[in-house]
Design an enzyme around this catalytic site. Structure first.
Site, PDB file in Angstrom:
ATOM      1  N   ARG A 260     -33.257 -53.794  14.399  1.00  0.00           N
ATOM      2  CA  ARG A 260     -33.215 -53.507  15.326  1.00  0.00           C
ATOM      3  C   ARG A 260     -34.236 -53.727  16.203  1.00  0.00           C
ATOM      4  O   ARG A 260     -35.065 -52.562  17.158  1.00  0.00           O
ATOM      5  CB  ARG A 260     -33.899 -52.024  14.519  1.00  0.00           C
ATOM      6  CG  ARG A 260     -32.226 -51.181  13.827  1.00  0.00           C
ATOM      7  CD  ARG A 260     -30.867 -50.424  15.189  1.00  0.00           C
ATOM      8  NE  ARG A 260     -30.035 -49.858  13.972  1.00  0.00           N
ATOM      9  CZ  ARG A 260     -29.114 -49.432  15.366  1.00  0.00           C
ATOM     10  NH1 ARG A 260     -28.830 -49.574  15.855  1.00  0.00           N
ATOM     11  NH2 ARG A 260     -27.579 -49.315  14.064  1.00  0.00           N
TER      12      ARG A 260
ATOM     13  N   LEU B 290     -12.480 -43.284  27.666  1.00  0.00           N
ATOM     14  CA  LEU B 290     -11.909 -44.801  26.967  1.00  0.00           C
ATOM     15  C   LEU B 290     -12.803 -45.772  27.956  1.00  0.00           C
ATOM     16  O   LEU B 290     -13.416 -46.700  27.824  1.00  0.00           O
ATOM     17  CB  LEU B 290     -10.671 -45.013  27.591  1.00  0.00           C
ATOM     18  CG  LEU B 290      -9.385 -44.123  26.051  1.00  0.00           C
ATOM     19  CD1 LEU B 290      -8.527 -44.475  26.600  1.00  0.00           C
ATOM     20  CD2 LEU B 290      -9.629 -44.065  24.889  1.00  0.00           C
TER      21      LEU B 290
ATOM     22  N   PRO C 131      -8.306 -41.334  14.387  1.00  0.00           N
ATOM     23  CA  PRO C 131      -8.092 -42.086  14.019  1.00  0.00           C
ATOM     24  C   PRO C 131      -6.783 -43.013  14.409  1.00  0.00           C
ATOM     25  O   PRO C 131      -6.247 -43.378  14.984  1.00  0.00           O
ATOM     26  CB  PRO C 131      -8.462 -41.380  12.752  1.00  0.00           C
ATOM     27  CG  PRO C 131      -7.503 -40.868  11.986  1.00  0.00           C
ATOM     28  CD  PRO C 131      -7.038 -39.774  13.654  1.00  0.00           C
TER      29      PRO C 131
ATOM     30  N   CYS D 290     -17.057 -43.684  17.819  1.00  0.00           N
ATOM     31  CA  CYS D 290     -16.224 -43.831  19.003  1.00  0.00           C
ATOM     32  C   CYS D 290     -15.613 -44.921  19.967  1.00  0.00           C
ATOM     33  O   CYS D 290     -14.642 -45.425  20.069  1.00  0.00           O
ATOM     34  CB  CYS D 290     -16.582 -43.132  19.726  1.00  0.00           C
ATOM     35  SG  CYS D 290     -16.972 -41.499  19.249  1.00  0.00           S
TER      36      CYS D 290
HETATM   37  C1  UGA Z   1     -20.738 -42.302  22.025  1.00  0.00           C
HETATM   38  C2  UGA Z   1     -21.313 -42.098  23.621  1.00  0.00           C
HETATM   39  O1  UGA Z   1     -22.429 -42.824  24.064  1.00  0.00           O
HETATM   40  C3  UGA Z   1     -20.847 -41.364  23.969  1.00  0.00           C
HETATM   41  O2  UGA Z   1     -21.315 -41.353  25.579  1.00  0.00           O
HETATM   42  C4  UGA Z   1     -19.302 -40.312  23.755  1.00  0.00           C
HETATM   43  O3  UGA Z   1     -19.543 -39.510  24.431  1.00  0.00           O
HETATM   44  C5  UGA Z   1     -19.490 -40.730  22.280  1.00  0.00           C
HETATM   45  O4  UGA Z   1     -19.362 -41.951  22.172  1.00  0.00           O
HETATM   46  C6  UGA Z   1     -17.838 -40.147  22.248  1.00  0.00           C
HETATM   47  O5  UGA Z   1     -16.906 -41.196  22.358  1.00  0.00           O
HETATM   48  O6  UGA Z   1     -17.856 -39.518  21.132  1.00  0.00           O
HETATM   49  P1  UGA Z   1     -22.187 -42.112  19.781  1.00  0.00           P
HETATM   50  O7  UGA Z   1     -20.874 -42.813  19.167  1.00  0.00           O
HETATM   51  O8  UGA Z   1     -22.696 -40.840  19.253  1.00  0.00           O
HETATM   52  O9  UGA Z   1     -21.766 -41.822  21.140  1.00  0.00           O
HETATM   53  O10 UGA Z   1     -23.358 -43.151  19.902  1.00  0.00           O
HETATM   54  P2  UGA Z   1     -24.408 -44.241  21.416  1.00  0.00           P
HETATM   55  O11 UGA Z   1     -25.681 -43.778  21.335  1.00  0.00           O
HETATM   56  O12 UGA Z   1     -23.359 -44.353  22.143  1.00  0.00           O
HETATM   57  O13 UGA Z   1     -24.754 -45.827  20.341  1.00  0.00           O
HETATM   58  C7  UGA Z   1     -22.671 -45.776  19.844  1.00  0.00           C
HETATM   59  C8  UGA Z   1     -23.692 -47.518  18.806  1.00  0.00           C
HETATM   60  O14 UGA Z   1     -24.138 -48.539  19.650  1.00  0.00           O
HETATM   61  C9  UGA Z   1     -24.492 -46.848  18.047  1.00  0.00           C
HETATM   62  O15 UGA Z   1     -24.373 -48.232  16.664  1.00  0.00           O
HETATM   63  C10 UGA Z   1     -26.081 -48.162  18.567  1.00  0.00           C
HETATM   64  O16 UGA Z   1     -26.627 -47.944  16.983  1.00  0.00           O
HETATM   65  C11 UGA Z   1     -25.280 -49.201  19.380  1.00  0.00           C
HETATM   66  N1  UGA Z   1     -26.226 -49.068  20.064  1.00  0.00           N
HETATM   67  C12 UGA Z   1     -26.517 -48.257  21.427  1.00  0.00           C
HETATM   68  C13 UGA Z   1     -27.252 -50.948  20.296  1.00  0.00           C
HETATM   69  O17 UGA Z   1     -26.914 -51.183  19.283  1.00  0.00           O
HETATM   70  N2  UGA Z   1     -27.472 -50.826  21.145  1.00  0.00           N
HETATM   71  C14 UGA Z   1     -28.313 -49.910  22.271  1.00  0.00           C
HETATM   72  O18 UGA Z   1     -29.011 -50.530  23.545  1.00  0.00           O
HETATM   73  C15 UGA Z   1     -27.403 -48.958  22.757  1.00  0.00           C
END
Ligand code: UGA
Length: 434
Positions: free
Chosen positions: A412, A200, A73, A255
């Site tokens: 959203r 990263l 973290p 993340c």
């Molecule tokens: C992210 C990465 O997408 C993964 O590839 C990576 O492996 C992971 O972090 C990690 O480091 O373990 P995650 O945090 O699970 O995955 O979720 P995401 O789908 O990336 O979404 C992250 C945030 O961005 C969410 O709050 C989502 O709502 C937001 N988001 C995503 C948007 O506001 N707009 C978008 O167009 C896409």
């Protein structure tokens, strides 16, 4: 590990953790995390070639390959607090491996780490010169909510190791595991430092897209442009691409923020202040989006939400997960509570965490998995997570249950705004003409 167990029935996977409650949950019918498709795979493999236990030393000793996935973290104390990664659990794991190993091992970094962390792992393990340890970086790219799908059909698998004969052999051993189900051309091998940095870098680029589209959403609201139209027009340029261009309440999850702050700290430590400032702004725009949202809510609701009831639709940081870590819902709820609003929160999977996140305000907040219950006499709905179920609710019924004027803020852009306006709602999306 469950997906590896499914595809490699001849290998034994032992998943170990110091937390007894968690391991007990992994051994029960009620798994500790919600992830579509995970239950089936765990049920299929558990007790055959997938085992969960707290016996860490035994698992280290009896395994040839050790995947390290402990949490790293953001540091909350001392130098780099609020930015650097806290590596204490990671180092403790390196020491437990060194203490329990009675033979050669391949150690695989799965957690997201600052670049050159593998060198520290090697240094600790080299205190035991009687055995040979190879340290490999194999960062995880799965996203929550689509984890199984991402693991079954990854865009790529990245495996970094030293370019020495032993290092290349260790890389090949890990390649062989993934090659049982991932096409070989999707398995990329690199040096250790490229692999550590790529993880990263990928997260920073994805988060930067979200902050970029959110920055444009602010400009759309001022100019009469529509963010969905702008995102579509931009995304059709195949150099830009359509994914990760959805405006919203800002990115959350365990993340993006942590990884970008880690990157900022690394850049600062190498004296690259301008590079650090560039990436820090991705996080600042994210915070700004949430502040902007609250300003819009206040302005629209006659500059006060004191003692008004606000129904929050969705608390998870995104749909299809119960995870609320760094969820925009936490900051937004806190800001509304600071304005003395009363909150009624609904979410199909995240309420246990939501209760914990807002425990300081327990008299001002109530929770229900039933959205219809949360809207009774509410002044406004604020949609914070794009769960599919919110798209198909009976909004005529909801409108009747609410105080008038009934406001709906869809952060959203997932609801049918035209239909809601027709019912009588005062409707606001994000990055849309009001
Ligand atoms: C992210 C990465 O997408 C993964 O590839 C990576 O492996 C992971 O972090 C990690 O480091 O373990 P995650 O945090 O699970 O995955 O979720 P995401 O789908 O990336 O979404 C992250 C945030 O961005 C969410 O709050 C989502 O709502 C937001 N988001 C995503 C948007 O506001 N707009 C978008 O167009 C896409």
């Amino acid at each position: 590990m469950a997906v590896i167990a499914k595809h490699c029935p001849d290998r034994i996977l032992r998943v170990v953790d110091i937390n007894e409650k968690r391991i007990a949950a992994w051994n029960s019918d009620d798994l500790p995390i919600y992830e579509p498709g995970l239950d089936e795979i765990v049920k299929q493999c558990r007790g055959k070639n997938l085992f969960f236990s707290t016996n860490i030393a035994e698992a280290i000793d009896s395994s040839d390959i050790i995947f390290v996935g402990v949490n790293t973290p953001t540091k909350t104390f001392g130098r780099g607090a609020g930015c650097a990664s806290d590596l204490q659990y990671w180092e403790a794991t390196a020491r437990s491996i060194a203490a329990a190993a009675k033979g050669d091992k391949i150690v695989v970094e799965k957690c997201t780490l600052p670049v050159r962390t593998a060198a520290a792992m090697e240094r600790i393990l080299s205190e035991h010169p009687e055995y040979h340890f190879d340290v490999i970086s194999n960062p995880e790219f799965l996203a929550e909510g689509s984890a199984i799908q991402d693991l079954e059909h990854p865009d790529r698998v990245l495996i970094g190791g030293h370019q020495t004969p032993e290092g290349l052999k260790a890389i090949q051993t890990i390649v062989d595991i993934y090659a049982t189900w991932v096409p070989r051309e999707k398995i990329l091998t690199t040096n250790v430092w490229s692999s550590e940095l790529s993880k990263l870098a990928a997260n920073a680029m994805l988060a930067q897209r979200v902050s970029s589209i959110n920055a444009f959403s602010a400009l759309c609201e001022e100019t009469g442009a529509n963010i969905d139209e702008v995102a579509l027009a931009m995304g059709l340029d195949n150099r830009i691409g359509a994914k990760f261009l959805k405006a919203g309440p800002g990115f959350g999850g365990s993340c993006f923020k942590k990884d970008i702050l880690n990157l900022v700290y690394m850049c600062e430590s190498y004296g690259l202040q301008k590079v650090a400032d560039y990436w820090r702004h991705v996080v600042l725009i994210n915070d700004y989006q949430q502040e902007r949202l609250i300003s819009n809510i206040l302005k629209t609701m006659f500059n006060t939400v004191a003692n008004k009831k606000i129904a929050i639709f969705g608390f998870a940081f995104k749909a299809n997960t119960g995870d609320t870590r760094e969820s925009p819902a936490i900051a937004i709820s806190n800001m509304l509570l600071d304005e003395h609003a009363q909150l009624a929160i609904t979410d199909p999977k995240a309420l246990t965490h939501a209760r914990e996140d807002l425990k300081a305000y327990s008299e001002k907040v109530c929770f229900s998995t039933d959205p219809y219950e949360t809207v009774q006499d509410a002044d406004a709905i604020v949609v914070l997570t794009d769960w599919d179920l919110y798209k198909t609710l009976d909004y005529e019924r909801i409108f009747k249950e609410m105080r008038k004027p009934a406001f709906c803020f869809d952060t959203r852009n997932c609801l049918d705004g035209a239909m809601l306006k027709q019912i009588g709602f005062q409707f606001c999306g994000i990055g849309k003409p009001s």
